[in-house]
Design a protein around this motif. Structure first.
Motif, PDB file in Angstrom:
ATOM      1  N   ASP A 123     -26.125  -1.438  -0.750  1.00 19.08           N
ATOM      2  CA  ASP A 123     -25.782  -0.580   0.250  1.00 19.08           C
ATOM      3  C   ASP A 123     -24.774   0.605   0.039  1.00 19.08           C
ATOM      4  OD1 ASP A 123     -28.055  -1.725   1.953  1.00 19.08           O
ATOM      5  OD2 ASP A 123     -26.300  -2.467   3.115  1.00 19.08           O
ATOM      6  N   PHE A 124     -25.773   1.222  -0.101  1.00 18.62           N
ATOM      7  CA  PHE A 124     -24.602   2.525  -0.520  1.00 18.62           C
ATOM      8  C   PHE A 124     -25.149   4.180   0.056  1.00 18.62           C
ATOM      9  CE2 PHE A 124     -27.371   5.815  -2.922  1.00 18.62           C
ATOM     10  CZ  PHE A 124     -28.831   4.809  -2.528  1.00 18.62           C
ATOM     11  N   ALA A 125     -23.562   5.068   0.415  1.00 20.78           N
ATOM     12  CA  ALA A 125     -24.277   6.736   1.292  1.00 20.78           C
ATOM     13  C   ALA A 125     -24.349   7.346   0.375  1.00 20.78           C
ATOM     14  CB  ALA A 125     -22.924   6.541   2.638  1.00 20.78           C
ATOM     15  N   LYS A 141     -16.063  12.325   9.059  1.00 15.04           N
ATOM     16  CA  LYS A 141     -16.811  11.897  10.352  1.00 15.04           C
ATOM     17  C   LYS A 141     -18.148  11.175   9.575  1.00 15.04           C
ATOM     18  CE  LYS A 141     -18.965  10.447  14.176  1.00 15.04           C
ATOM     19  NZ  LYS A 141     -18.481   9.410  14.806  1.00 15.04           N
ATOM     20  N   ARG A 142     -18.829  11.789   8.658  1.00 19.26           N
ATOM     21  CA  ARG A 142     -19.459  10.675   7.692  1.00 19.26           C
ATOM     22  C   ARG A 142     -18.971  10.190   6.893  1.00 19.26           C
ATOM     23  NH1 ARG A 142     -24.483  14.610   6.625  1.00 19.26           N
ATOM     24  NH2 ARG A 142     -25.981  14.487   8.941  1.00 19.26           N
ATOM     25  N   CYS A 145     -17.194   6.939   8.742  1.00 13.33           N
ATOM     26  CA  CYS A 145     -18.699   5.737   9.086  1.00 13.33           C
ATOM     27  C   CYS A 145     -18.759   5.370   7.523  1.00 13.33           C
ATOM     28  CB  CYS A 145     -19.696   6.485   9.813  1.00 13.33           C
ATOM     29  SG  CYS A 145     -18.837   7.109  11.682  1.00 13.33           S
ATOM     30  N   GLY A 149     -18.283   0.889   6.980  1.00 11.94           N
ATOM     31  CA  GLY A 149     -19.015   0.632   7.010  1.00 11.94           C
ATOM     32  C   GLY A 149     -19.273  -0.390   5.980  1.00 11.94           C
ATOM     33  N   PHE A 151     -19.506   1.138   2.903  1.00 14.94           N
ATOM     34  CA  PHE A 151     -20.825   1.060   1.438  1.00 14.94           C
ATOM     35  C   PHE A 151     -20.312   1.998   0.569  1.00 14.94           C
ATOM     36  CE2 PHE A 151     -23.163   2.619   5.948  1.00 14.94           C
ATOM     37  CZ  PHE A 151     -23.834   1.817   6.098  1.00 14.94           C
TER      38      PHE A 151
ATOM     39  N   ALA B 125     -28.214   7.485   4.017  1.00 16.81           N
ATOM     40  CA  ALA B 125     -27.482   6.027   3.371  1.00 16.81           C
ATOM     41  C   ALA B 125     -28.424   4.547   3.707  1.00 16.81           C
ATOM     42  CB  ALA B 125     -26.406   6.003   4.771  1.00 16.81           C
ATOM     43  N   ALA B 126     -28.458   4.461   2.690  1.00 14.89           N
ATOM     44  CA  ALA B 126     -29.482   2.757   1.820  1.00 14.89           C
ATOM     45  C   ALA B 126     -29.185   1.335   2.720  1.00 14.89           C
ATOM     46  CB  ALA B 126     -29.365   3.153   0.042  1.00 14.89           C
ATOM     47  N   VAL B 127     -29.524   0.866   3.388  1.00 10.89           N
ATOM     48  CA  VAL B 127     -29.514  -0.708   3.215  1.00 10.89           C
ATOM     49  C   VAL B 127     -31.076  -1.113   3.254  1.00 10.89           C
ATOM     50  CG1 VAL B 127     -28.696  -1.472   5.798  1.00 10.89           C
ATOM     51  CG2 VAL B 127     -28.461   0.818   5.643  1.00 10.89           C
ATOM     52  N   SER B 128     -30.527  -2.184   2.997  1.00 13.47           N
ATOM     53  CA  SER B 128     -30.847  -3.418   2.300  1.00 13.47           C
ATOM     54  C   SER B 128     -31.487  -3.514   4.517  1.00 13.47           C
ATOM     55  CB  SER B 128     -30.972  -4.645   1.427  1.00 13.47           C
ATOM     56  OG  SER B 128     -31.890  -5.512   1.802  1.00 13.47           O
ATOM     57  N   THR B 134     -27.265 -11.982   2.465  1.00 13.11           N
ATOM     58  CA  THR B 134     -25.979 -10.587   3.492  1.00 13.11           C
ATOM     59  C   THR B 134     -26.219 -11.306   4.234  1.00 13.11           C
ATOM     60  OG1 THR B 134     -26.754  -8.986   1.612  1.00 13.11           O
ATOM     61  CG2 THR B 134     -25.374  -8.323   4.018  1.00 13.11           C
ATOM     62  N   LYS B 138     -23.471  -8.737   9.726  1.00 15.14           N
ATOM     63  CA  LYS B 138     -22.891  -6.873   8.642  1.00 15.14           C
ATOM     64  C   LYS B 138     -23.922  -6.078   8.240  1.00 15.14           C
ATOM     65  CE  LYS B 138     -19.952  -5.848   4.406  1.00 15.14           C
ATOM     66  NZ  LYS B 138     -18.679  -6.120   2.972  1.00 15.14           N
ATOM     67  N   LYS B 141     -23.591  -4.213  11.215  1.00 15.61           N
ATOM     68  CA  LYS B 141     -22.331  -3.311  11.456  1.00 15.61           C
ATOM     69  C   LYS B 141     -23.001  -1.961  10.194  1.00 15.61           C
ATOM     70  CE  LYS B 141     -18.070  -2.000  10.861  1.00 15.61           C
ATOM     71  NZ  LYS B 141     -17.215  -1.471  11.809  1.00 15.61           N
ATOM     72  N   ARG B 142     -23.828  -1.664   9.312  1.00 13.33           N
ATOM     73  CA  ARG B 142     -23.623  -0.792   9.159  1.00 13.33           C
ATOM     74  C   ARG B 142     -24.903   0.149   8.654  1.00 13.33           C
ATOM     75  NH1 ARG B 142     -23.750  -4.064   2.891  1.00 13.33           N
ATOM     76  NH2 ARG B 142     -21.522  -3.254   2.286  1.00 13.33           N
ATOM     77  N   CYS B 145     -22.695   1.490  12.161  1.00  9.13           N
ATOM     78  CA  CYS B 145     -21.958   3.234  11.169  1.00  9.13           C
ATOM     79  C   CYS B 145     -22.462   4.315  11.088  1.00  9.13           C
ATOM     80  CB  CYS B 145     -21.454   2.415  10.313  1.00  9.13           C
ATOM     81  SG  CYS B 145     -19.813   1.240  10.286  1.00  9.13           S
ATOM     82  N   ALA B 146     -23.906   4.059   9.974  1.00 10.81           N
ATOM     83  CA  ALA B 146     -24.889   5.109   9.615  1.00 10.81           C
ATOM     84  C   ALA B 146     -25.467   5.826  10.108  1.00 10.81           C
ATOM     85  CB  ALA B 146     -26.051   4.163   8.763  1.00 10.81           C
ATOM     86  N   ALA B 148     -24.044   6.482  13.260  1.00  7.97           N
ATOM     87  CA  ALA B 148     -22.844   7.075  14.817  1.00  7.97           C
ATOM     88  C   ALA B 148     -22.400   8.334  12.958  1.00  7.97           C
ATOM     89  CB  ALA B 148     -21.943   5.665  14.890  1.00  7.97           C
ATOM     90  N   GLY B 149     -22.718   8.280  11.949  1.00  5.20           N
ATOM     91  CA  GLY B 149     -21.968   9.384  11.370  1.00  5.20           C
ATOM     92  C   GLY B 149     -23.234   9.965  10.996  1.00  5.20           C
ATOM     93  N   ASP B 150     -24.403  10.028  11.544  1.00  3.52           N
ATOM     94  CA  ASP B 150     -25.308  10.802  11.474  1.00  3.52           C
ATOM     95  C   ASP B 150     -26.409  10.867  10.396  1.00  3.52           C
ATOM     96  OD1 ASP B 150     -27.350  12.194  12.647  1.00  3.52           O
ATOM     97  OD2 ASP B 150     -26.675  14.419  12.027  1.00  3.52           O
ATOM     98  N   PHE B 151     -25.855  10.164   9.252  1.00  4.59           N
ATOM     99  CA  PHE B 151     -26.807  10.025   8.016  1.00  4.59           C
ATOM    100  C   PHE B 151     -27.913   9.550   7.940  1.00  4.59           C
ATOM    101  CE2 PHE B 151     -22.881   8.807   6.430  1.00  4.59           C
ATOM    102  CZ  PHE B 151     -22.348   8.750   5.967  1.00  4.59           C
TER     103      PHE B 151
END
Lengths: 239, 239
Positions: A123-125, A141-142, A145, A149, A151, B125-128, B134, B138, B141-142, B145-146, B148-151
């Motif tokens: 996972d990445f941002a 903020k980003r 976060c 997380g 990332f 943000a990319a999340v699997s 995983t 986890k 949590k990601r 956070c993503a 909350a960060g408005d991604f």
């Protein structure tokens, strides 16, 4: 007909076949001056319209206007057409019913990642440090976060003359959650003359000087160095 | 020589010229059964080695073994070679000094994004959602956070038979920070037969049923619908 084309890192190999086809079909190619220079080398027979940096709105309106006249036009972005590119603005400004085709491309997170190893194995941002269009508080903020997380974080537009200390400020935010030894990487001039990539620690990154042709990678807690490469394992090895 | 190739969404247009060249040069193409099927249609003359899902380690070792014998080999991933692909594992398992070239490709976040509009016009943000490798804690949590960060959030592997309720669980986490009216999108079978894309709200997404061939997009607070397209503005319009 308007194609909004992400042409990848800048060399012909990094371009998709669909991007090459769209550019080949186009009568006019519209873009930022530096990108027009790159494409002129690859498609010398075309008509070009170049506009300077920060002329995004005029550039998009010019491309839409030419397409409305019946021309086949490509509006080009480096990397992907949408990721910090012009696709969004073109869709916002286009009249209803305009014929538009989006052609995605290999963004710097992917092309720079491949130079460094496999930093984006999990996972990445992606965060742009440019505050031209985004207040710094939102950027901070980003970053906070994304770091919380765990990332992998890819930083676009990490620096400019007016923002010389932004990378250091970003590293400080990330250091709230990450070890100073976190594996990081820098890729510069991807797919172009002077291409380079190197790895360093997060504390070294904080002191590093980068320019606007650079993409920065901050590893997660799992990212490691393997034979000189930056790798974020997905976990397969232990399955 | 081992090429680790991300071949993009699956059609020839979505492939980079460098990927096509690596595949053309290869004597053997190694990959997951479904991907080998796709490539066999495009490069019928090649020798193929297909291994089933979850056979990642054997697949990578087989490709490294063939390369060590002196063969030119491509180890293929859909989308990009690193993003939830095999590049990381190959770099981990490769002997020191092995000749390896990474060929990045258009990952589903980009190709699916282009079908929907320009959802990735700003930070994302990319999340699997796969918990095979995983722990769910986890992943949660990601997501938290993503959100909350408005991604803008791109969900890979949003579902499988054993994880039918994972997308709903992910939406619940995101709803802690986002409005139920948040613009979302679904892209399925990108670049392949049965390609489809549609937009919906976050509360509709929570009730939606998706399969493993789907990529899911959750907009940020700024994402909006424009003429049927999902667009996250970068802010240029107001400059």
């Amino acid at each position: 007909m308007l194609y909004i084309v992400g042409f990848g890192p800048g060399d012909v190999g990094g371009m998709t076949l669909a991007a090459r086809e769209a550019l080949n079909r186009s009568e006019v190619i519209v873009g930022y001056t530096a990108y027009v220079g790159l494409m002129r080398g690859l498609f010398p027979e075309k008509e070009y319209l170049a506009t300077p940096m920060r002329g995004e709105r005029e550039r998009v309106l010019a491309a839409l206007g030419l397409a409305a006249e019946g021309k086949t036009v490509s509006l080009i972005s480096g990397g992907d057409c949408a990721v910090y590119g012009l696709a969004g603005l073109a869709l916002e400004l286009a009249p209803k019913g305009a014929e538009i085709e989006l052609v995605p491309g290999v963004t710097a997170a992917l092309s720079g990642g491949a130079l460094l190893g496999a930093p984006l194995g999990h996972d990445f941002a992606a965060v742009s440090l440019s505050d031209l269009l985004t207040p710094w508080e939102k950027i901070e903020k980003r970053l906070d976060c994304a770091a919380a997380g765990d990332f992998v974080i890819v930083l676009y537009n990490p620096s400019s003359k007016k923002r010389a200390d932004y990378l250091a400020r970003a590293c400080e935010v990330i250091l709230r959650h990450r070890s100073p030894d976190t594996v990081c990487g820098i890729a510069r001039n991807i797919g172009r003359d002077g291409e380079e990539a190197r790895t360093l620690t997060l504390s070294e990154l904080k002191a590093a000087s980068v320019d606007m042709f650079t993409t920065v990678f901050v590893g997660s807690g799992e990212t490691k160095m393997i034979n000189g490469k930056m790798v974020t394992p997905r976990g397969y090895k232990n399955v």
